[in-house]
Design a protein around this motif. Structure first.
Motif, PDB file in Angstrom:
ATOM      1  N   ILE A 416       8.315  23.735 -42.211  1.00  0.00           N
ATOM      2  CA  ILE A 416       7.284  22.997 -42.949  1.00  0.00           C
ATOM      3  C   ILE A 416       6.306  22.336 -41.982  1.00  0.00           C
ATOM      4  O   ILE A 416       5.088  22.338 -42.199  1.00  0.00           O
ATOM      5  CB  ILE A 416       7.932  21.950 -43.870  1.00  0.00           C
ATOM      6  CG1 ILE A 416       8.825  22.628 -44.901  1.00  0.00           C
ATOM      7  CG2 ILE A 416       6.862  21.122 -44.577  1.00  0.00           C
ATOM      8  CD1 ILE A 416       9.647  21.664 -45.716  1.00  0.00           C
ATOM      9  N   LEU A 417       6.832  21.773 -40.890  1.00  0.00           N
ATOM     10  CA  LEU A 417       5.973  21.154 -39.882  1.00  0.00           C
ATOM     11  C   LEU A 417       5.025  22.186 -39.279  1.00  0.00           C
ATOM     12  O   LEU A 417       3.813  21.939 -39.155  1.00  0.00           O
ATOM     13  CB  LEU A 417       6.829  20.518 -38.792  1.00  0.00           C
ATOM     14  CG  LEU A 417       6.085  19.911 -37.599  1.00  0.00           C
ATOM     15  CD1 LEU A 417       5.235  18.727 -38.046  1.00  0.00           C
ATOM     16  CD2 LEU A 417       7.068  19.477 -36.510  1.00  0.00           C
ATOM     17  N   ALA A 418       5.569  23.349 -38.906  1.00  0.00           N
ATOM     18  CA  ALA A 418       4.746  24.394 -38.292  1.00  0.00           C
ATOM     19  C   ALA A 418       3.688  24.909 -39.264  1.00  0.00           C
ATOM     20  O   ALA A 418       2.534  25.131 -38.883  1.00  0.00           O
ATOM     21  CB  ALA A 418       5.632  25.548 -37.818  1.00  0.00           C
ATOM     22  N   ALA A 419       4.074  25.094 -40.526  1.00  0.00           N
ATOM     23  CA  ALA A 419       3.121  25.586 -41.519  1.00  0.00           C
ATOM     24  C   ALA A 419       2.003  24.575 -41.757  1.00  0.00           C
ATOM     25  O   ALA A 419       0.823  24.941 -41.852  1.00  0.00           O
ATOM     26  CB  ALA A 419       3.841  25.889 -42.836  1.00  0.00           C
ATOM     27  N   GLY A 420       2.361  23.284 -41.846  1.00  0.00           N
ATOM     28  CA  GLY A 420       1.349  22.250 -42.048  1.00  0.00           C
ATOM     29  C   GLY A 420       0.420  22.128 -40.856  1.00  0.00           C
ATOM     30  O   GLY A 420      -0.802  21.952 -41.021  1.00  0.00           O
ATOM     31  N   TYR A 421       0.976  22.235 -39.652  1.00  0.00           N
ATOM     32  CA  TYR A 421       0.151  22.164 -38.440  1.00  0.00           C
ATOM     33  C   TYR A 421      -0.820  23.342 -38.388  1.00  0.00           C
ATOM     34  O   TYR A 421      -2.021  23.168 -38.115  1.00  0.00           O
ATOM     35  CB  TYR A 421       1.053  22.157 -37.202  1.00  0.00           C
ATOM     36  CG  TYR A 421       0.297  22.091 -35.899  1.00  0.00           C
ATOM     37  CD1 TYR A 421      -0.157  20.880 -35.396  1.00  0.00           C
ATOM     38  CD2 TYR A 421       0.029  23.252 -35.174  1.00  0.00           C
ATOM     39  CE1 TYR A 421      -0.870  20.819 -34.200  1.00  0.00           C
ATOM     40  CE2 TYR A 421      -0.669  23.210 -33.980  1.00  0.00           C
ATOM     41  CZ  TYR A 421      -1.117  21.989 -33.496  1.00  0.00           C
ATOM     42  OH  TYR A 421      -1.814  21.938 -32.315  1.00  0.00           O
ATOM     43  N   SER A 422      -0.305  24.541 -38.656  1.00  0.00           N
ATOM     44  CA  SER A 422      -1.156  25.733 -38.599  1.00  0.00           C
ATOM     45  C   SER A 422      -2.262  25.680 -39.647  1.00  0.00           C
ATOM     46  O   SER A 422      -3.402  26.101 -39.395  1.00  0.00           O
ATOM     47  CB  SER A 422      -0.306  26.989 -38.810  1.00  0.00           C
ATOM     48  OG  SER A 422       0.638  27.132 -37.765  1.00  0.00           O
ATOM     49  N   GLU A 423      -1.923  25.162 -40.834  1.00  0.00           N
ATOM     50  CA  GLU A 423      -2.909  25.090 -41.911  1.00  0.00           C
ATOM     51  C   GLU A 423      -4.137  24.292 -41.497  1.00  0.00           C
ATOM     52  O   GLU A 423      -5.271  24.696 -41.780  1.00  0.00           O
ATOM     53  CB  GLU A 423      -2.255  24.462 -43.144  1.00  0.00           C
ATOM     54  CG  GLU A 423      -3.192  24.311 -44.334  1.00  0.00           C
ATOM     55  CD  GLU A 423      -2.544  23.555 -45.478  1.00  0.00           C
ATOM     56  OE1 GLU A 423      -3.282  23.189 -46.426  1.00  0.00           O
ATOM     57  OE2 GLU A 423      -1.321  23.319 -45.425  1.00  0.00           O
TER      58      GLU A 423
END
Length: 528
Positions: A416-423
């Motif tokens: 979730i952290l990686a997805a939010g950062y990438s977004e």
């Protein structure tokens, strides 16, 4: 008080001290290298994937083997298995001091996980079999509190060592501690299942495969993605192995684990609660340590010290919570504890780049209160729900739930952290020079390292990267918090309430396994 009573009380305290110290060591080791990974990478040349397995190899071995290890303790002696596990742990911890290279370190950590798998169920089963019933719940509370703060102690201890010495000092400390506790373990009473049923090899293999494959899927998901063929294949194979394990255990004459136990409300609720607690704890630790270091700019030691206030409420409430469960039933501490954890996570989702330590302290204290309320009653429910004499298996179920929960929590939070950062970072990536897009898009740590080398003109990019990180952290805390609140309601409805006229339910009986009760135990045979 008579001399005999005093000696007996001293002996009990010594058993509790040794058991809790041993479980604190193996839990602390799970998180001890978090603060040392950058130095390990620079000294050994380990890649990011290898660094991941330096941490995960230990967790994987522990999760796979803890259930058969508990059964071995019931059959051959819990003290024996505890001492053997501590020796394996100590030797494997010392290997990196003599053999260099990342693969040796990964192998040593995996071997350490094997030792930890032997230690963990033995510590709890020694307590439950060696103490009178009227003192057992207090001991379980102390044990559960120790497990709850073990990861914080590991981060704190390694932070102190790293402040003055190299990462090798962590290996030295773990090896010495393992040797000392192995010697101490030889002084406590032996206990085992008097029936000594035949070991269930097919159950052990299928159970280890089920847990191991699920854990591998959870650990690989943040790097590969949840839809990656390897992750999906491991998850599907893990579920298939779990079904095979259940079918084998239902047919076995002497099953490793009677899967019908999970239908009992107390046993099932306790197992689910323990898994949720560790899922949330280790998922949050991964997020918060990065927040302290990357957003607040703390050094590893300061990051560890910032988490230390969680220890006191968790330990104190873990001792009190079993009394609440006895008086009001499992429902109250489970629902109230998990709901408190959920509220704390929602409060943490409101952090920003301008937040101070005080802003994060109160949610962490609230979370520690929730964990303290729910941890010990859940463990006690698992132990009380198991058949007499199967203390090792009950402890192993408790430990397996913790390890699987921890692995899934780390994977879920990381994803979730990686997805939010990438977004968020992808919105500005086209404006970033091509030669630095890789580090900037990969993580906040990579982005900050690049912008620091560029100089003050890169400050806007650093701020954008920090905002992207906080977006991912918000999403992770919000999702975890909402899920825990829902689960608090579900488990609160499922959990048994206050017992009015004796036990509400009983574990499946097997007269052939009825133990020989002696002076020290209330469920298993013990020997000096």
């Amino acid at each position: 008080m008579s001399t005999t009573a005093t000696a007996w009380s001293t002996r009990l305290r010594w058993v509790v001290l040794v058991a809790c110290s041993a479980v604190a060591l193996v839990i602390a080791s799970m998180a001890a290298l978090y603060t040392a990974l950058p130095e390990i990478a620079s000294e050994t040349g380990a890649t990011q994937a290898q660094l991941t397995w330096v941490v995960d190899g230990y967790t994987l071995a522990l999760a796979c083997l803890v259930l058969p290890a508990g059964a071995l303790g019931d059959r051959f002696g819990r003290r024996l298995i505890l001492v053997v596990g501590l020796v394996v742990f100590a030797v494997s911890s010392a290997v990196p001091l003599f053999m260099g290279g990342p693969m040796w370190l990964i192998g040593a950590r995996t071997a350490g996980g094997v030792g930890a798998a032997l230690v963990m169920p033995s510590t709890l089963s020694i307590l439950t079999s060696s103490l009178p019933r009227e003192r057992r719940n207090v001991a379980i509370g102390i044990w559960a509190g120790t497990v709850g703060v073990g990861a914080v102690l590991g981060i704190l201890g390694s932070g102190v060592l790293m402040e003055f010495w190299s990462w090798a000092s962590i290996s030295v400390a773990m090896a010495i501690s393992g040797v000392v506790l192995a010697v101490a373990g030889c002084t406590i009473p032996e206990s085992l299942d008097a029936a000594r049923p035949a070991f269930d090899p097919w159950g052990a293999v299928s159970g280890a495969a089920a847990v191991g494959l699920v854990v591998v899927a959870a650990l690989e998901a943040p790097q590969r993605g949840w839809t990656d063929p390897v992750v999906l294949a491991a998850a599907i194979a893990g579920v298939a192995a779990g079904v095979a394990f259940a079918l084998i255990e239902l047919r076995a004459e002497h099953p490793l684990l009677d899967v019908r136990l999970f239908a009992l409300r107390g046993f099932g609720t306790g197992t689910a609660s323990v898994a949720i607690q560790f899922l949330v704890s280790f998922g949050l630790f991964m997020l918060i340590v990065q927040f302290f270091q990357l957003i607040l700019g703390y050094r590893p030691l300061m990051s560890a010290l910032a988490m230390a206030p969680m220890i006191a409420p968790m330990v104190i409430l873990s001792v009190i919570a079993p009394w609440l469960a006895e008086r009001y039933g499992l429902r109250l501490p489970t629902a109230a504890g998990l709901a408190t954890v959920g509220v704390a996570l929602l409060l943490l989702s409101r952090l920003s780049t301008d937040s101070t330590f005080t802003d994060i302290l109160w949610p962490l204290l609230i979370m520690s209160v929730g964990l303290g309320l729910s941890a010990a009653p859940a463990t006690a429910a698992i132990v009380d729900g198991a058949p007499e004499g199967k203390d090792g298996v009950a402890a192993a179920v408790n430990d397996a739930a913790r390890e699987v929960g921890a692995a899934i929590g780390i994977a879920l939070s990381g994803s979730i952290l990686a997805a939010g950062y990438s977004e968020r970072i992808d919105e500005v990536l086209p404006m970033v020079p091509e030669q630095i897009r890789g580090p900037v898009s990969g993580s906040l740590a990579g982005a900050l390292e690049v912008t620091e080398h560029i100089g003050p003109q890169a400050k806007p990019l650093a701020e954008v990267a920090e905002g992207a990180f906080m977006h991912g952290l918000h999403n992770a805390c919000l999702l975890l918090g909402s899920a825990v609140l829902v689960l608090a309601v579900v488990l609160g409805l499922w959990a048994p309430g206050r017992r009015v006229n004796g036990p509400v339910e009983a574990a499946p009986a097997d007269d052939a396994h009825e133990p020989d009760r002696t002076a020290l135990g209330t469920g298993s045979r013990t020997a000096p």
